[in-house]
Design an enzyme around this catalytic site. Sequence first.
Site, PDB file in Angstrom:
ATOM      1  N   PHE A 151    -133.960   9.150 -22.146  1.00  0.00           N
ATOM      2  CA  PHE A 151    -133.521   9.059 -23.540  1.00  0.00           C
ATOM      3  C   PHE A 151    -132.159   9.672 -23.788  1.00  0.00           C
ATOM      4  O   PHE A 151    -131.503   9.350 -24.782  1.00  0.00           O
ATOM      5  CB  PHE A 151    -134.542   9.742 -24.472  1.00  0.00           C
ATOM      6  CG  PHE A 151    -134.515  11.251 -24.407  1.00  0.00           C
ATOM      7  CD1 PHE A 151    -133.586  11.985 -25.119  1.00  0.00           C
ATOM      8  CD2 PHE A 151    -135.423  11.945 -23.628  1.00  0.00           C
ATOM      9  CE1 PHE A 151    -133.556  13.384 -25.067  1.00  0.00           C
ATOM     10  CE2 PHE A 151    -135.410  13.335 -23.568  1.00  0.00           C
ATOM     11  CZ  PHE A 151    -134.466  14.045 -24.281  1.00  0.00           C
ATOM     12  N   LYS A 175    -135.496  -0.994 -17.654  1.00  0.00           N
ATOM     13  CA  LYS A 175    -136.434  -0.516 -18.666  1.00  0.00           C
ATOM     14  C   LYS A 175    -135.867   0.760 -19.255  1.00  0.00           C
ATOM     15  O   LYS A 175    -135.886   1.821 -18.639  1.00  0.00           O
ATOM     16  CB  LYS A 175    -137.829  -0.232 -18.090  1.00  0.00           C
ATOM     17  CG  LYS A 175    -138.879  -0.073 -19.212  1.00  0.00           C
ATOM     18  CD  LYS A 175    -140.066   0.765 -18.809  1.00  0.00           C
ATOM     19  CE  LYS A 175    -139.811   2.253 -18.978  1.00  0.00           C
ATOM     20  NZ  LYS A 175    -139.624   2.662 -20.408  1.00  0.00           N
ATOM     21  N   GLU A 178    -138.458   4.302 -24.009  1.00  0.00           N
ATOM     22  CA  GLU A 178    -139.034   3.812 -25.257  1.00  0.00           C
ATOM     23  C   GLU A 178    -138.605   4.655 -26.457  1.00  0.00           C
ATOM     24  O   GLU A 178    -138.769   4.242 -27.603  1.00  0.00           O
ATOM     25  CB  GLU A 178    -140.561   3.789 -25.162  1.00  0.00           C
ATOM     26  CG  GLU A 178    -141.216   5.135 -24.906  1.00  0.00           C
ATOM     27  CD  GLU A 178    -141.294   5.508 -23.435  1.00  0.00           C
ATOM     28  OE1 GLU A 178    -142.046   6.452 -23.110  1.00  0.00           O
ATOM     29  OE2 GLU A 178    -140.601   4.876 -22.602  1.00  0.00           O
ATOM     30  N   SER A 229    -137.396  13.456 -15.682  1.00  0.00           N
ATOM     31  CA  SER A 229    -137.926  14.765 -15.309  1.00  0.00           C
ATOM     32  C   SER A 229    -138.343  14.776 -13.840  1.00  0.00           C
ATOM     33  O   SER A 229    -138.609  13.727 -13.238  1.00  0.00           O
ATOM     34  CB  SER A 229    -139.137  15.116 -16.181  1.00  0.00           C
ATOM     35  OG  SER A 229    -140.235  14.266 -15.875  1.00  0.00           O
ATOM     36  N   CYS A 284    -128.926  16.623 -17.831  1.00  0.00           N
ATOM     37  CA  CYS A 284    -129.320  17.199 -16.546  1.00  0.00           C
ATOM     38  C   CYS A 284    -128.216  18.043 -15.931  1.00  0.00           C
ATOM     39  O   CYS A 284    -128.443  18.716 -14.923  1.00  0.00           O
ATOM     40  CB  CYS A 284    -129.765  16.111 -15.581  1.00  0.00           C
ATOM     41  SG  CYS A 284    -128.519  14.855 -15.255  1.00  0.00           S
ATOM     42  N   GLU A 384    -137.250  24.120 -16.567  1.00  0.00           N
ATOM     43  CA  GLU A 384    -136.196  23.412 -17.286  1.00  0.00           C
ATOM     44  C   GLU A 384    -136.551  23.340 -18.766  1.00  0.00           C
ATOM     45  O   GLU A 384    -137.611  22.834 -19.131  1.00  0.00           O
ATOM     46  CB  GLU A 384    -136.021  21.999 -16.732  1.00  0.00           C
ATOM     47  CG  GLU A 384    -134.898  21.240 -17.418  1.00  0.00           C
ATOM     48  CD  GLU A 384    -134.714  19.829 -16.890  1.00  0.00           C
ATOM     49  OE1 GLU A 384    -133.567  19.359 -16.865  1.00  0.00           O
ATOM     50  OE2 GLU A 384    -135.722  19.204 -16.503  1.00  0.00           O
TER      51      GLU A 384
END
Length: 491
Positions: A151, A175, A178, A229, A284, A384
């Site tokens: 995202f 993909k 969402e 992740s 990240c 994290e």
Amino acid sequence: MDQLKNYINGEWKSSSSTQNLSVHNPATQELIAKVPYGPDTAKDVNKAIEYAHQAYLEWKDIPAMKRVQPLFKMKTLLENHKEEIAKLITSECGKTYTESLGEIQRAIENIEVACGTYVMNQSEFSENIASGIDEFMIRQPLGVCVCITPFNFPGMIPFWFLPYAIATGNAFILKSSEKVPTTMQYVFDLIHNNIDLPKGILNLVHGGKESVDAMLQHPDVKAVSFVGSTNVAKYIYSEGAKYGKRVQAQGGAKNPIVIMPDADIEMTTKIITDSVYGCAGQRCLAASLVITIGDDKNYKEALVEAAKSRKVGYGMEAGIEMGPVISKESKTRIEELIQKGLSEGANFLVDGTQKKVSGYENGHFLYPSILENIPLGKEFISTEIFGPVMSLLNFKSLEDSIQFINSGRYGNMACIFTQDGLSARKFRNEAMAGNIGINVGVAAPVAQFPFSGWKDSFFGDLHAQGRHGIEFYTQTKVVIERWPKNWSRTF
């Protein structure tokens, strides 16, 4: 609001699923879109793979010089529409408009590099490896390649992969997360209306785990790219390998920055503050652990003042330096991790929780936080956070800081601020991370270099971007060739 459609075989098609998820602006809570979700999305994925495989069978034999031509048009499209794309990114992701524009520029740079694929993909040739025998290696495309993106960079990360995949002769299925589906929906519509690509070469599908599993299990999918992740990256890597896929899976991070006593306070403070709190800490390569060496009083004061002065608000408004986090769930998770750190013995230098932004009281806002006196070896120091939280540590020496850094599970980025070349060289050589910054707060490689990552920050062999991208999306074939006038078994 209607459900978003998939882009399959050059057409916008309604999903097989009647279920959906609502997508909201994280600052305003405005409903942006409804995205297909649920088990039936796997049917959409399977359709996309079927068409993509058929398209690949023709696309792979198109000369490389012709395959890159659509990329030149794609670059121009993104340049001409970057303002609209940036607004979409800010709307669904929450980052500031300036940050969104920077993201699109990074996407454009990857397209530019991929335009040189026909050069980077050239063969290697050795003449007369034995008398009258030549040997050469060529690179050929894999087939259907899929990509699952997160995202936090909906406009940039797909372009770490997309241009390299199609330029090397593959078909590509994306993909998007969402949580942020509208940015690439808009980009694919631009491509559909302005670029003459063969049907099935580029496809966009929606969904959650069911869509991902369909990609991982389908025999016609040859390569999987992922960013997200670490837990999911491990799953993608192991499942993809089980089904015989080539996989590159970028995971999480806990990025350290070391401040040496000779570092320039003003410059260092500004750059580190941008690193920690840029994109609300949701990247990240965000700095998470800030390590001072020796007496840190002046640095501490400067970092605290910079954190308190950060302007938080809706990313489309002028002067805003930090937007919201992506969702209520993310905000709650970050707050719970902060409380965990406090319960383990840390204390606030700056408390960015329990604050509201005027006019956007329902937004998922957190202000910058700084914690100190954090016990080593506990959950908070090794987890994290993915939010606007700085953990301030202090060590006696550079050697101690490197030892601490190398003991961690992640290895995405490590940076040092110093005016001493010897310290910088020692850090560059010994710190166990794939991206090293020297007087740089976000060691993000430009497009011609691989986006490296070590340890639990990356699973696979070849990274995104540059030559690694070319190598990942091709397989080598070695040809040994002999054309004698007279046949014999003497070489």
